[in-house]
Design a protein around this motif. Structure first.
Motif, PDB file in Angstrom:
ATOM      1  N   TYR A 243       0.760  -2.952   7.013  1.00 31.07           N
ATOM      2  CA  TYR A 243       0.754  -2.310   5.695  1.00 31.07           C
ATOM      3  C   TYR A 243       0.581  -3.364   4.600  1.00 31.07           C
ATOM      4  O   TYR A 243       1.124  -3.242   3.502  1.00 31.07           O
ATOM      5  CB  TYR A 243       2.044  -1.523   5.452  1.00 31.07           C
ATOM      6  CG  TYR A 243       2.050  -0.122   5.994  1.00 31.07           C
ATOM      7  CD1 TYR A 243       1.123   0.813   5.553  1.00 31.07           C
ATOM      8  CD2 TYR A 243       2.996   0.267   6.928  1.00 31.07           C
ATOM      9  CE1 TYR A 243       1.147   2.116   6.037  1.00 31.07           C
ATOM     10  CE2 TYR A 243       3.033   1.571   7.414  1.00 31.07           C
ATOM     11  CZ  TYR A 243       2.097   2.490   6.964  1.00 31.07           C
ATOM     12  OH  TYR A 243       2.128   3.780   7.441  1.00 31.07           O
ATOM     13  N   ASN A 244      -0.139  -4.440   4.907  1.00 30.82           N
ATOM     14  CA  ASN A 244      -0.343  -5.556   3.978  1.00 30.82           C
ATOM     15  C   ASN A 244       0.984  -6.129   3.491  1.00 30.82           C
ATOM     16  O   ASN A 244       1.107  -6.590   2.354  1.00 30.82           O
ATOM     17  CB  ASN A 244      -1.207  -5.138   2.778  1.00 30.82           C
ATOM     18  CG  ASN A 244      -1.697  -6.347   1.993  1.00 30.82           C
ATOM     19  OD1 ASN A 244      -1.990  -7.397   2.565  1.00 30.82           O
ATOM     20  ND2 ASN A 244      -1.793  -6.197   0.686  1.00 30.82           N
TER      21      ASN A 244
ATOM     22  N   GLU B  55      -2.206   6.127   0.745  1.00 28.73           N
ATOM     23  CA  GLU B  55      -3.427   5.341   0.776  1.00 28.73           C
ATOM     24  C   GLU B  55      -3.721   4.782   2.166  1.00 28.73           C
ATOM     25  O   GLU B  55      -4.860   4.596   2.543  1.00 28.73           O
ATOM     26  CB  GLU B  55      -3.316   4.151  -0.186  1.00 28.73           C
ATOM     27  CG  GLU B  55      -3.365   4.538  -1.639  1.00 28.73           C
ATOM     28  CD  GLU B  55      -3.089   3.352  -2.522  1.00 28.73           C
ATOM     29  OE1 GLU B  55      -3.455   3.406  -3.701  1.00 28.73           O
ATOM     30  OE2 GLU B  55      -2.507   2.378  -2.046  1.00 28.73           O
ATOM     31  N   SER B  56      -2.665   4.531   2.940  1.00 29.77           N
ATOM     32  CA  SER B  56      -2.844   3.716   4.123  1.00 29.77           C
ATOM     33  C   SER B  56      -3.372   4.468   5.334  1.00 29.77           C
ATOM     34  O   SER B  56      -4.347   4.047   5.946  1.00 29.77           O
ATOM     35  CB  SER B  56      -1.510   3.047   4.475  1.00 29.77           C
ATOM     36  OG  SER B  56      -0.521   4.034   4.600  1.00 29.77           O
TER      37      SER B  56
ATOM     38  N   ASP C 126      -4.640  -5.843   6.908  1.00 33.09           N
ATOM     39  CA  ASP C 126      -3.732  -6.192   8.011  1.00 33.09           C
ATOM     40  C   ASP C 126      -4.433  -7.074   9.032  1.00 33.09           C
ATOM     41  O   ASP C 126      -5.648  -6.989   9.236  1.00 33.09           O
ATOM     42  CB  ASP C 126      -3.239  -4.924   8.717  1.00 33.09           C
ATOM     43  CG  ASP C 126      -2.245  -4.140   7.880  1.00 33.09           C
ATOM     44  OD1 ASP C 126      -1.842  -4.632   6.814  1.00 33.09           O
ATOM     45  OD2 ASP C 126      -1.884  -3.021   8.301  1.00 33.09           O
TER      46      ASP C 126
ATOM     47  N   THR D 249       0.833  -1.194   0.000  1.00 29.22           N
ATOM     48  CA  THR D 249       0.000   0.000   0.000  1.00 29.22           C
ATOM     49  C   THR D 249       0.871   1.249   0.000  1.00 29.22           C
ATOM     50  O   THR D 249       1.903   1.302   0.642  1.00 29.22           O
ATOM     51  CB  THR D 249      -0.894   0.016   1.245  1.00 29.22           C
ATOM     52  OG1 THR D 249      -1.569  -1.223   1.311  1.00 29.22           O
ATOM     53  CG2 THR D 249      -1.899   1.138   1.175  1.00 29.22           C
TER      54      THR D 249
ATOM     55  N   ASP E 252      -3.983  -0.773   7.160  1.00 32.52           N
ATOM     56  CA  ASP E 252      -4.485  -1.307   5.901  1.00 32.52           C
ATOM     57  C   ASP E 252      -5.632  -2.255   6.222  1.00 32.52           C
ATOM     58  O   ASP E 252      -5.572  -2.999   7.211  1.00 32.52           O
ATOM     59  CB  ASP E 252      -3.371  -2.052   5.152  1.00 32.52           C
ATOM     60  CG  ASP E 252      -3.764  -2.419   3.734  1.00 32.52           C
ATOM     61  OD1 ASP E 252      -4.554  -3.375   3.563  1.00 32.52           O
ATOM     62  OD2 ASP E 252      -3.289  -1.762   2.790  1.00 32.52           O
ATOM     63  N   SER E 253      -6.659  -2.233   5.401  1.00 34.35           N
ATOM     64  CA  SER E 253      -7.833  -3.076   5.664  1.00 34.35           C
ATOM     65  C   SER E 253      -7.494  -4.551   5.646  1.00 34.35           C
ATOM     66  O   SER E 253      -8.215  -5.375   6.229  1.00 34.35           O
ATOM     67  CB  SER E 253      -8.922  -2.782   4.623  1.00 34.35           C
ATOM     68  OG  SER E 253      -8.449  -3.058   3.310  1.00 34.35           O
TER      69      SER E 253
END
Length: 524
Positions: free
Chosen positions: A76-77, A6-7, A30, A2, A27-28
């Motif tokens: 952060y994915n 964006e994060s 995570d 990400t 991040d969605s």
């Protein structure tokens, strides 16, 4: 991975939500969230529908969902390690229950490259710079006193020390006379990487735009031979560069007198400079971090990255370094490389570090410093994830070895250790005329001739060390600014410091002792 903006840059993520919740979701995707403040056991986290099970220090992580042993931990994915045991939501996650292991990386050499959209020349940001006769632009105006080896270091210090503020008062456009002394140059191999590094550092500083003149002192029988050094780097004596050999002059006292006289002769010319408006394309920033914490990768580092994207769009250059501190996320840079060959250069340097550190208890093999660990960083993967964000999302245009002269524009990488003085010394030798240094635990670092701008990752530390910190990026964590907004603030302050505004470290007189050419024994 990400992007920085964006994060956690949205008002929802960093404004309303950050104020209401003691934890931040980056991040969605995570499976962890990060504590914005110190949290006690039993604290509800409504945004995640869980309750904390342990005391969690600020900047540390908890599990947001159930994670089975061996499953990846995502921040952060991006994988920062693997669960050492089964954990339930609300569990404090740190080095005690996160295993460090090699992550399989897809280097994607150049596949994600996207050229930077440049600001037209007539609309580029400007600053007040010092234009040298050859067209290069300086941000400061020093005279340097150098030693070929440590055998001349004391005399070099004494020459520079003679030029007190009172004696320089007649030369208001000269920022100072600085000793660039070190502990190398004698009792070392006459060829090979250590001598190459020393040569590149010394020559890089001597010709640096921020140094208006220099005196180079030798004892007379160093392994770093003065005559060979001068020939190898096409350096010639003249009005603004003098060499002195102590044995030929008759010892320390006479060399001190000759050094003082040489600098005195240079001062009138050095003082003739005037600042004038020039494009931000002439700013070259060395990116540093030290004393990182769990907030560094959430606030100061990505905000600095956003500022560097603005600088690069205006034609400037940012030097990302500290090779051991991007290990594990280097694939995010190789994917953005301008060519596969540039990406491979970075992988080659990573492989050099892995060979050099094989079997050693060093950072690249997993363990971060005690301060980093206390600040919430479980291992080098998590540290690297935050550290790489200092360069933003700009494409990688070139990779340099330590202290090589930087001639590419945009985001470049220079191979250095993570040790701040050594890394910054290499960047300045390569042409950096400003250093931006992020810190979470607090750092008192400074540098010459390129000044250091220090960015705090959290407000409590900024307020505690306000005498050393130039910019507070903790407002991002506090929900008072976005990463993009903070990036604009940093960019504007960079322009001011490049124009001559003193940094906190300059006002304190910090930086003279931070000139440290890389001794290869430094491995972190």
């Amino acid at each position: 991975m990400t992007s920085a903006t964006e994060s956690v840059a949205s008002p929802q993520a960093l404004g309303q939500k950050a104020v209401k919740s003691p934890f931040i979701r980056l991040d969605s995707r995570d499976n962890v969230v990060v504590a914005r403040v110190a949290v006690q056991p039993g604290t509800p986290v409504p945004s995640e529908q869980l309750v904390t099970l342990h005391e969690v220090p600020a900047g540390h992580k908890i599990a947001a969902i159930a994670i089975k042993r061996g499953e990846p931990i995502l921040k952060y994915n991006t994988v920062i390690g693997y669960a050492a045991e089964d954990v339930v939501p609300g569990t404090w996650l740190h080095s005690h229950n996160i295993n460090f292991d090699e992550v399989v990386k897809d280097y994607r050499f150049g596949l994600d490259y996207k050229a930077t959209e440049r600001v037209p020349a007539e609309r580029q940001a400007m600053f007040q710079g010092i234009v040298r006769s050859d067209g290069r632009v300086a941000t400061r105006n020093y005279i340097g006193v150098y030693c070929v080896s440590h055998r001349a270091a004391s005399v070099a210090r004494q020459v520079a020390a003679w030029f007190t503020p009172e004696r320089l008062a007649a030369y208001p456009n000269v920022d100072g006379v600085v000793p660039y002394v070190h502990e190398q140059g004698a009792a070392m191999e006459r060829s090979g990487e250590p001598m190459e590094y020393l040569h590149r550092v010394l020559s890089g500083y001597i010709v640096h735009p921020n140094n208006a003149g220099g005196v180079l002192i030798a004892l007379g029988e160093e392994d770093n031979d003065l005559d060979y050094f001068m020939r190898a780097h096409s350096l010639e004596e003249g009005g603004q560069l003098k060499t002195l050999v102590m044995q030929d002059l008759g010892g320390s006292k006479r060399t001190l007198e000759a050094g003082i006289a040489a600098v005195q002769a240079m001062l009138p010319h050095a003082n003739q400079v005037r600042r004038e408006p020039v494009s931000a394309e002439h700013i070259v920033v060395g990116l540093q971090c030290g004393g990182s914490d769990g907030f560094s990768g959430l606030s100061a580092n990505p905000a600095l990255g956003a500022a560097m994207e603005l600088l690069i769009a205006n034609g400037g250059t940012a030097i990302l370094s500290e090779t051991s501190e991007i290990f594990g996320v280097e694939h995010t840079l190789t994917a953005r490389a301008v060519t596969p060959a540039v990406g491979q250069k970075l992988v080659d340097r990573i492989n050099w570090w892995l060979r050099y550190n094989e079997g050693k208890d060093t950072q690249i093999n997993g363990r971060v410093s005690p301060g980093n660990n206390a600040g919430g960083l479980a291992n080098v993967l998590e540290k690297s994830l935050g550290g790489a964000k200092k360069g933003g999302n700009a494409p990688l245009m070139e990779v340099y070895q330590y202290a090589e002269r930087v001639n590419a524009r945009g985001l470049v990488f220079m191979d250095t250790p993570g040790y701040d003085p050594v890394a910054a010394t290499g960047q300045i030798a390569g042409g950096a005329n400003l250093i931006c240094f992020t810190t979470g635990r607090g750092s008192c670092f400074g540098s010459v001739p390129a000044p250091t701008v220090k960015l705090a990752s959290n407000t409590p530390m900024y307020e505690r060390m306000v005498g050393d910190m130039d910019i507070n990026c903790g407002v991002i964590i506090d929900g008072e600014a976005t990463i993009a907004q903070m990036g604009e603030i940093i960019f504007q302050q960079v322009l001011q410091h490049a124009s001559g505004l003193p940094t906190k470290s300059e006002a304190l007189g910090v930086g003279i002792n931070e000139f440290v050419p890389w001794p290869l024994g430094v491995v972190d």
